[in-house]
Design a protein around this motif. Structure first.
Motif, PDB file in Angstrom:
ATOM      1  N   LYS A  39      -5.839  -1.857   3.201  1.00 32.94           N
ATOM      2  CA  LYS A  39      -6.970  -3.283   2.700  1.00 32.94           C
ATOM      3  C   LYS A  39      -6.843  -4.289   3.616  1.00 32.94           C
ATOM      4  O   LYS A  39      -6.950  -4.305   4.690  1.00 32.94           O
ATOM      5  N   GLY A  40      -5.961  -5.760   2.768  1.00 37.32           N
ATOM      6  CA  GLY A  40      -6.594  -6.584   4.478  1.00 37.32           C
ATOM      7  C   GLY A  40      -5.127  -6.679   5.064  1.00 37.32           C
ATOM      8  O   GLY A  40      -5.633  -6.891   5.986  1.00 37.32           O
ATOM      9  N   LEU A  41      -4.318  -5.689   5.237  1.00 38.04           N
ATOM     10  CA  LEU A  41      -3.678  -5.662   6.191  1.00 38.04           C
ATOM     11  C   LEU A  41      -3.959  -5.076   7.400  1.00 38.04           C
ATOM     12  O   LEU A  41      -3.511  -4.681   8.504  1.00 38.04           O
ATOM     13  N   GLY A  42      -5.462  -4.006   7.227  1.00 33.45           N
ATOM     14  CA  GLY A  42      -5.607  -3.069   8.243  1.00 33.45           C
ATOM     15  C   GLY A  42      -5.390  -1.414   9.001  1.00 33.45           C
ATOM     16  O   GLY A  42      -6.269  -1.080   9.822  1.00 33.45           O
ATOM     17  N   ALA A  43      -4.665  -1.267   8.148  1.00 32.88           N
ATOM     18  CA  ALA A  43      -4.096   0.362   8.209  1.00 32.88           C
ATOM     19  C   ALA A  43      -4.797   1.317   7.922  1.00 32.88           C
ATOM     20  O   ALA A  43      -5.612   0.642   6.886  1.00 32.88           O
ATOM     21  N   PRO A  44      -5.133   2.467   8.461  1.00 29.91           N
ATOM     22  CA  PRO A  44      -5.979   3.009   7.897  1.00 29.91           C
ATOM     23  C   PRO A  44      -6.114   3.843   6.310  1.00 29.91           C
ATOM     24  O   PRO A  44      -6.921   4.627   6.217  1.00 29.91           O
ATOM     25  N   ILE A  45      -4.795   3.913   6.186  1.00 27.54           N
ATOM     26  CA  ILE A  45      -4.552   5.043   5.654  1.00 27.54           C
ATOM     27  C   ILE A  45      -2.706   4.654   4.597  1.00 27.54           C
ATOM     28  O   ILE A  45      -2.304   4.111   5.486  1.00 27.54           O
ATOM     29  N   GLY A  46      -2.780   4.725   3.684  1.00 26.29           N
ATOM     30  CA  GLY A  46      -1.479   4.909   3.493  1.00 26.29           C
ATOM     31  C   GLY A  46      -1.100   3.434   2.580  1.00 26.29           C
ATOM     32  O   GLY A  46      -1.024   2.446   1.928  1.00 26.29           O
ATOM     33  N   SER A  47       0.173   3.499   1.811  1.00 24.83           N
ATOM     34  CA  SER A  47       0.667   2.653   0.160  1.00 24.83           C
ATOM     35  C   SER A  47       2.354   3.036   0.454  1.00 24.83           C
ATOM     36  O   SER A  47       2.607   4.383   0.531  1.00 24.83           O
ATOM     37  N   LEU A  48       3.018   1.994   0.113  1.00 24.88           N
ATOM     38  CA  LEU A  48       4.323   2.409   0.305  1.00 24.88           C
ATOM     39  C   LEU A  48       4.952   2.153  -1.299  1.00 24.88           C
ATOM     40  O   LEU A  48       4.010   1.412  -1.982  1.00 24.88           O
ATOM     41  N   LEU A  49       5.830   2.646  -2.280  1.00 22.27           N
ATOM     42  CA  LEU A  49       6.158   3.204  -3.315  1.00 22.27           C
ATOM     43  C   LEU A  49       7.796   2.500  -3.300  1.00 22.27           C
ATOM     44  O   LEU A  49       8.362   3.063  -2.307  1.00 22.27           O
ATOM     45  N   LEU A  50       8.400   1.659  -3.972  1.00 24.50           N
ATOM     46  CA  LEU A  50       9.270   0.577  -3.441  1.00 24.50           C
ATOM     47  C   LEU A  50      10.146   1.079  -4.501  1.00 24.50           C
ATOM     48  O   LEU A  50       9.447   0.577  -6.049  1.00 24.50           O
ATOM     49  N   GLY A  51      11.706   1.659  -4.690  1.00 19.67           N
ATOM     50  CA  GLY A  51      12.636   1.196  -6.412  1.00 19.67           C
ATOM     51  C   GLY A  51      13.677   1.250  -6.146  1.00 19.67           C
ATOM     52  O   GLY A  51      14.399   1.603  -4.743  1.00 19.67           O
ATOM     53  N   SER A  52      14.765   2.068  -6.913  1.00 21.73           N
ATOM     54  CA  SER A  52      16.038   2.690  -7.161  1.00 21.73           C
ATOM     55  C   SER A  52      15.827   4.101  -6.201  1.00 21.73           C
ATOM     56  O   SER A  52      14.453   4.371  -6.167  1.00 21.73           O
ATOM     57  N   PRO A  53      16.544   4.325  -5.620  1.00 18.12           N
ATOM     58  CA  PRO A  53      17.226   5.802  -4.775  1.00 18.12           C
ATOM     59  C   PRO A  53      16.906   6.950  -5.832  1.00 18.12           C
ATOM     60  O   PRO A  53      16.011   7.857  -5.318  1.00 18.12           O
ATOM     61  N   ALA A  54      17.038   6.820  -7.638  1.00 15.50           N
ATOM     62  CA  ALA A  54      17.365   7.748  -8.270  1.00 15.50           C
ATOM     63  C   ALA A  54      15.340   7.503  -8.309  1.00 15.50           C
ATOM     64  O   ALA A  54      15.127   8.421  -8.959  1.00 15.50           O
ATOM     65  N   LEU A  55      14.910   6.637  -8.349  1.00 15.15           N
ATOM     66  CA  LEU A  55      13.108   6.470  -8.545  1.00 15.15           C
ATOM     67  C   LEU A  55      12.839   6.878  -7.810  1.00 15.15           C
ATOM     68  O   LEU A  55      11.735   7.818  -8.106  1.00 15.15           O
ATOM     69  N   ILE A  56      12.878   6.998  -6.564  1.00 19.51           N
ATOM     70  CA  ILE A  56      12.396   7.250  -5.296  1.00 19.51           C
ATOM     71  C   ILE A  56      12.027   8.725  -5.122  1.00 19.51           C
ATOM     72  O   ILE A  56      11.738   9.553  -4.422  1.00 19.51           O
ATOM     73  N   ASP A  57      13.827   9.088  -5.524  1.00 27.06           N
ATOM     74  CA  ASP A  57      14.129  10.683  -5.410  1.00 27.06           C
ATOM     75  C   ASP A  57      13.109  11.411  -6.363  1.00 27.06           C
ATOM     76  O   ASP A  57      12.635  12.723  -5.981  1.00 27.06           O
ATOM     77  N   LYS A  58      12.430  10.909  -7.203  1.00 29.45           N
ATOM     78  CA  LYS A  58      11.904  12.081  -8.541  1.00 29.45           C
ATOM     79  C   LYS A  58      10.430  11.516  -8.201  1.00 29.45           C
ATOM     80  O   LYS A  58       9.819  12.493  -8.164  1.00 29.45           O
ATOM     81  N   ALA A  59      10.023  10.197  -7.383  1.00 34.45           N
ATOM     82  CA  ALA A  59       8.424  10.791  -6.650  1.00 34.45           C
ATOM     83  C   ALA A  59       8.294  11.241  -5.731  1.00 34.45           C
ATOM     84  O   ALA A  59       7.466  11.080  -5.416  1.00 34.45           O
ATOM     85  N   ARG A  60       8.765  11.500  -5.123  1.00 32.75           N
ATOM     86  CA  ARG A  60       9.102  12.137  -3.957  1.00 32.75           C
ATOM     87  C   ARG A  60       8.693  13.435  -4.362  1.00 32.75           C
ATOM     88  O   ARG A  60       8.000  14.426  -3.603  1.00 32.75           O
ATOM     89  N   ARG A  61       9.920  13.920  -5.473  1.00 33.46           N
ATOM     90  CA  ARG A  61       9.167  15.365  -5.677  1.00 33.46           C
ATOM     91  C   ARG A  61       8.249  14.855  -7.080  1.00 33.46           C
ATOM     92  O   ARG A  61       7.487  16.230  -6.086  1.00 33.46           O
ATOM     93  N   TRP A  62       7.721  14.059  -7.786  1.00 37.42           N
ATOM     94  CA  TRP A  62       6.036  14.086  -7.003  1.00 37.42           C
ATOM     95  C   TRP A  62       5.392  14.257  -6.934  1.00 37.42           C
ATOM     96  O   TRP A  62       4.556  15.211  -6.932  1.00 37.42           O
ATOM     97  N   ARG A  63       5.476  13.383  -5.651  1.00 38.71           N
ATOM     98  CA  ARG A  63       4.392  13.928  -4.116  1.00 38.71           C
ATOM     99  C   ARG A  63       4.354  14.844  -3.831  1.00 38.71           C
ATOM    100  O   ARG A  63       3.550  15.169  -4.011  1.00 38.71           O
ATOM    101  N   LYS A  64       5.275  16.196  -4.152  1.00 35.21           N
ATOM    102  CA  LYS A  64       5.477  17.469  -2.969  1.00 35.21           C
ATOM    103  C   LYS A  64       3.925  18.013  -4.005  1.00 35.21           C
ATOM    104  O   LYS A  64       3.771  18.400  -3.824  1.00 35.21           O
TER     105      LYS A  64
END
Length: 334
Positions: free
Chosen positions: A197-222
């Motif tokens: 959006k205002g930061l101007g990149a053509p694509i992409g977002s970040l999700l931040l959290g605990s290692p356990a939450l991000i491990d779970k999110a990474r699996r769901w991303r796949k």
């Protein structure tokens, strides 16, 4: 084109394109893309979280957060106007079997904690399990105060809930409040940050959290088809955006104030002057045919979305001169 439809229409600068062109790449599904890994490491440090995940979009990042926090049959509470409830295709319900419980937003964009408390379900088999409170900052261009965020943290701790931030425009809030982004994100268990959006990149977002939450999110991303391969060129654009395009958001805010003040003086338009970031909301008189006006200005290379309430968004591709051009074109057609 002069495009006021959204800050999602920003285009990468030459310097950002150069960073993309020169980015080393690998296979991110295997964890081998050095540019993605560098962006995620940078994000962990920048936002003071223990883990980060690069996602294709803000919608995906928000959905991954909901699916990582909640199981099938669980519930999250959010605002009636929340993007992850109203504008993301019902993904939590469709793909996560997660029930949204919307609460009417107050005029300042916040949620009344008494109303939220009343919506939390009892421990009873008749009800979904309330697991999460999701806030958005900015919301509709409005900034949630730091004091409110601290109260939200106390509230979820009292009620044994997790707290997610849809921070698509969190940097706009930080710039408006004149604080570091961590003054906002420190209150949350997970945060999504949009880079496109205002930061101007053509694509992409970040999700931040605990290692356990991000491990779970990474699996769901796949599972959701979000496993990207040589994504480093896109990640490099995101990192460039974080390193170079944050402070300049104040220019967008100044341009929005200028647009609001000038438009409010134009016959037939009334502007909500309470917004302090990059969005201008205006109503117009019944004598104005907004659809015809939009088509007329489109022929002049000016784009905006015609609706009952106009939303005009400033961004890095909108200059003060562009705003004057837009205002003069409006005046000539009303």
């Amino acid at each position: 084109m002069i495009d006021f439809r959204s800050d999602t229409v920003t285009r990468p600068s030459k310097a950002m394109r150069d960073a993309m062109h020169n980015a080393p790449v690998g296979d991110d599904v295997y964890g081998d893309d050095p540019s993605v890994n560098e962006l995620e490491a940078y994000a962990r440090k920048r936002f003071d979280f223990d883990a980060a995940l690069y996602c294709s979009s803000g919608t995906q990042a928000n959905l991954l957060a909901l699916m990582a926090h909640c199981e099938r049959g669980d519930e999250y509470i959010c605002g009636q106007n929340a993007h992850n409830y109203k504008f993301e295709g019902g993904g939590a319900a469709v793909l996560g079997s997660i029930q949204p419980q919307p609460i009417e937003n107050e005029k300042d964009g916040s949620l009344c904690f008494n109303k939220v408390a009343a919506a939390i379900k009892p421990n009873d088999c008749h009800f979904a399990n309330t697991r999460l409170l999701s806030l958005e900052n900015t919301i509709g261009g409005k900034v949630l105060p730091l004091e409110y965020l601290a109260q939200a943290r106390d509230f979820v701790d009292t009620h044994n809930l997790a707290l997610h931030l849809d921070g698509a425009r969190a940097f706009n809030a930080a710039v408006d409040l004149n604080v570091d982004i961590t003054a906002i994100t420190k209150h949350f268990d997970s945060v999504s940050i949009c880079l496109s959006k205002g930061l101007g990149a053509p694509i992409g977002s970040l999700l931040l959290g605990s290692p356990a939450l991000i491990d779970k999110a990474r699996r769901w991303r796949k599972v959701l088809g979000g496993g990207m391969r040589q994504a480093g060129m896109l990640a490099a654009a995101g990192q460039y955006a974080l390193e170079h395009n944050v402070n300049r958001l104040q220019d967008d805010h100044a341009n929005a104030r200028y647009l609001a003040q000038k438009l409010n003086k134009l016959s037939g338009f009334t502007v909500d002057m309470s917004n302090t970031t990059n969005m201008v909301y205006a109503t117009y008189s019944s004598s104005i045919n907004i659809e015809e006006l939009a088509q007329a200005l489109k022929l002049q290379g000016i784009l905006f979305s015609p609706s009952k309430q106009l939303r005009l968004v400033t961004h890095l591709d909108i200059t003060r001169e562009d705003i004057d051009t837009f205002l003069n074109a409006l005046a000539a057609h009303i």
